[in-house]
Every structure is written in C-alpha cells, then in structure tokens.
Design an enzyme around this catalytic site. Structure first.
Site, PDB file in Angstrom:
ATOM      1  N   HIS A  41     -26.512  77.883  -8.747  1.00 23.71           N
ATOM      2  CA  HIS A  41     -25.267  78.070  -7.981  1.00 23.71           C
ATOM      3  C   HIS A  41     -24.682  76.694  -7.684  1.00 23.71           C
ATOM      4  O   HIS A  41     -25.330  75.854  -7.066  1.00 23.71           O
ATOM      5  CB  HIS A  41     -25.538  78.848  -6.686  1.00 23.71           C
ATOM      6  CG  HIS A  41     -25.913  80.282  -6.937  1.00 23.71           C
ATOM      7  ND1 HIS A  41     -26.951  80.902  -6.273  1.00 23.71           N
ATOM      8  CD2 HIS A  41     -25.401  81.196  -7.796  1.00 23.71           C
ATOM      9  CE1 HIS A  41     -27.056  82.141  -6.720  1.00 23.71           C
ATOM     10  NE2 HIS A  41     -26.123  82.354  -7.634  1.00 23.71           N
ATOM     11  N   HIS A  94     -32.590  76.868  -4.851  1.00 22.18           N
ATOM     12  CA  HIS A  94     -31.294  77.281  -4.296  1.00 22.18           C
ATOM     13  C   HIS A  94     -31.187  76.770  -2.865  1.00 22.18           C
ATOM     14  O   HIS A  94     -32.092  76.106  -2.363  1.00 22.18           O
ATOM     15  CB  HIS A  94     -31.197  78.814  -4.278  1.00 22.18           C
ATOM     16  CG  HIS A  94     -31.232  79.462  -5.628  1.00 22.18           C
ATOM     17  ND1 HIS A  94     -30.122  79.986  -6.234  1.00 22.18           N
ATOM     18  CD2 HIS A  94     -32.250  79.650  -6.514  1.00 22.18           C
ATOM     19  CE1 HIS A  94     -30.448  80.481  -7.423  1.00 22.18           C
ATOM     20  NE2 HIS A  94     -31.745  80.289  -7.622  1.00 22.18           N
TER      21      HIS A  94
END
Lengths: 99, 308
Positions: free
Chosen positions: B68, B196
């Site tokens: 991400h 993440h």
C-alpha cells in the site's frame, strides 16, 4: 510547499461508533463527503466499536463537522493540519536535497 | 553513490532504487539484485536476494514492503533490514547463522507506481495505478487481488473503492509477478512476511474466514515470541492473532495466498503507530520502529530454523 500545499487545513479526525445509529450515520457521512478513510480501509468494515480515522479536506471540514454535531457523533481531532505534518515528515528531506 | 545513506529518513522511489544498486555492488558476497517483472506503468520490480552463498540449496524467507503506497514506514523497514543484515553479519552470531542458513528475498517497494504517486501527487494514495478503461478511477488494492477467495467479503468490485479487488485475480502486474516468483519457489520459501501500517499488529491467516489454520500452534507461538521480542526494545505493545478476528475479514490477501500456496509461516505486520501520526509517522520514529521490528523478524526466522 510540498504537494503544492494541497493538504493545508486538512484534518484527521477519529470516531468510534457506539451503536447501530452511529454506525449508519458514520457510513452515510463517509459516502456523502467522499472522505479518505485511513482506518479501517473500507466503509464496509465500520461496525460498533471500530476505530475510524478519517482524513477530511479543508473545503469539506466545515460542513462535515456540522454534520457530526447534528448527528451527535463524538469525534477527536488527531491532526489539525495535515500539511504541517507532511512538511515535518519529509520537509527535512527536501531541505537536505536542496543542500 | 549512496554513501552515507540515511536510514532514518523516508526516500523516494528513485533514491531507494539507487540504494539497491549500491548495496548490490558493494556487498556482492551477501546481496544479489534482480527484477521479477514490470509494474503497470513499466517500472522494474526489484528484489534483493540476501544471504551467504554457501550451499546450492537453502530455505528462504520472502519479505515485501509497500504493497500500500501511503504506508511509507514499510519500505523504510525493508531498507533497515537489509542494512542491519550486512552490517551485523560479521559481528552478530545470530544474524550470521540466519544468513548462512537462509536466503531472504526482500522486495523494498512492491507497489512502485503507487509509491511514486504518493511522493509526487497524492500523499495518501493506497492502490496501484492501473487503469480500468470503463471507469475514471485508477488502481486496485494489491492486497485484495491475490487468487484466494478473490473479491469475496472485505473487498469491493467497484474500481473507485480503496479495496477494489481488480478486474480478475492477479490482474495487477505487480501481484502477478510476485505470485509467479513465489509459486516457482514454494518448496524453498518457508516464511512470507508483508509489512504494512498502521495499527501495531502481527497478523497471520486466515484473513478471509474465521477458522484456525492447521499449524496454528506453531504459527501462534512464533507470533507470540515475536511480539515479546519486539516489546523488549521500547515496551511498545503489538496485538497478534488471525487477521479475520484481530482486524477484519478481507479476501484476496497476499498473506492468505502465500499460506494456501504452501508457505507454512505467513505473517502481515501492521507497524507503528496506532493513529497519533498514522501514515505520517515522523522520521524520528523510523529508528525505534525498525529496531523493534528487527527483533520480531529475527525471532520468527530463528523459529523457522528450529523444528516446531
């Protein structure tokens, strides 16, 4: 300014819906104001007790905060001006680059 | 040259790629660098292979960061991990043992197009930068595009949503490239670690359903020991457990795919913090975040070297 000062006045607010009514009101807000959800990663994950971090833009914050007052949704401002934090986060970096 | 590279700062994609070339050139005894494919916008998908070339066959660990785009602390950790490995190979017996017994495939920036976009246009961009011709929106969530319960609960079919699962499984070139690489080495790779942010969690399968994995005891005990090691650095607490119950149900995740593809230890780290700074974790917190996470990763790696 980094990103052409795009995030000046943008805020990060935190909410945590306490009941079904607040869950519905919060989901409606996310859809109506096209907010940028930081967590959870999707509106569909918002349930009772979920910690919801929402990035709201300067332009929509007045209307959105009015909506929150109207629906009595409790919220906390985590970051009052995203641009300042961005400048701090990598501002030093770009300063270094210039040097 | 990348002499004096600052590991306590965030770096653009170009700087990270220069750093990778530099590490590959200056530590050729421990590092080799290759591309596993091209991103949607045509950028190379670089991986560093880390480990002492002592014997032809060695087990391996896969580490990816930056699935991400806006989660910048991920790529910062991947760079920190490589630095620590080469810096302490001769001084730390534990690290030396790990690098002699295992290879690490480290992908510092998985979503290169999105990461570049988050540096140049939208700091809070999450997805890839692929374009669905019929919609004006860009990108798919690279952690909903894997071929495991694809586009089921916890993913969206709408291209404008942040959890859009893509046109079809592995439609995103970045996912396809990584999945192909991992598929070919499924017998060699014993652990999959994906980084993440933010939430301070150590997650393991399943994400897509509420059920215990067959080797739950081994995976759970490794996770517990890892967060205890992590906490020993600065007292920072991480929660841990199956992603579906600790976080939320999500389908098409890389961790579930890696596990179903035969990698017995699959984890996803949600690094600091829990929301005070969120994605804007200041550079001053890169070091403590990476130091504590190193302890967790070394702990998991040592666990893999032993028989569970």
């Amino acid at each position: 300014h980094l990103y052409n000062n795009l995030y000046a006045g943008d805020k990060l607010i935190r909410l945590s819906p306490k009941n079904d009514y607040e869950v519905i009101a919060l989901k409606h807000m996310c859809q109506q104001f096209k907010v940028d959800l930081w967590q959870p990663s999707s509106v569909s994950y918002i349930t009772e007790g979920t910690i919801v971090d929402v990035h709201i833009t300067r332009n929509s914050s007045q209307a959105l905060l009015a909506y929150l007052q109207h629906t009595s949704l409790q919220y906390k401002v985590l970051i009052s001006n995203l641009q300042n934090l961005i400048e701090k986060q990598i501002g030093v970096q770009s300063l270094r680059n210039r040097r | 040259a990348v002499l004096g590279y600052n590991y306590e700062a965030y770096h653009s994609l170009e700087e990270i790629q220069s750093w990778m070339y530099y590490m590959n050139k200056t530590h050729s005894d421990l590092i080799s660098m290759f591309s596993i494919g091209k991103s949607y916008e045509g950028r190379p998908l670089y991986v560093l292979k880390l480990g002492k070339r002592i014997r032809p066959y060695k087990r391996a660990v896969w580490i990816d960061c930056g699935i991400h785009a806006r989660e910048w602390i991920g790529p910062a950790f991947c760079q920190w991990f490589v630095k620590e490995a080469v810096d302490t190979y001769h001084s730390d017996p534990g690290m030396r043992r790990i690098l002699n017994r295992l290879y690490f495939y480290v992908m510092p920036v998985f979503n290169v197009d999105g990461y570049h976009f988050s540096w140049t246009k939208d700091r809070f961009w999450r997805k890839t930068r692929s374009k669905n011709s019929r919609f004006h929106c860009y990108g798919a969530d690279a952690n909903r595009n894997w071929k495991v319960n694809w586009c089921d609960e916890g993913a969206s079919l709408h291209p404008c949503d942040d959890t859009y699962c893509g046109l079809y499984p592995e439609s995103e070139p970045e996912v396809k490239a990584a999945a192909n690489f991992l598929r070919k080495r499924k017998k060699q790779i014993k652990a999959y670690l994906s980084f993440h942010a933010y939430a301070q969690l150590l997650l393991y399968p399943y994400s897509y359903k509420y059920a215990a994995i067959p080797n739950f005891e081994c995976v759970e005990s490794a996770a517990y020991n890892a967060i205890v090691a992590l906490q020993s650095a600065y007292g920072v607490r991480y929660n841990y457990g199956p992603a579906s119950s600790i976080l939320y149900v999500s389908s098409g995740s890389s961790m579930d795919w890696a596990y179903k593809n035969g990698i017995p230890y699959a984890y996803a780290f949600e690094l600091r913090d829990t929301g005070h700074f969120g994605f804007l974790l200041p550079e001053s917190l890169i070091k403590p975040t990476c130091v504590e996470t190193m302890l967790a990763v070394k702990n998991i790696t040592m666990h893999i070297l032993k028989k569970c």
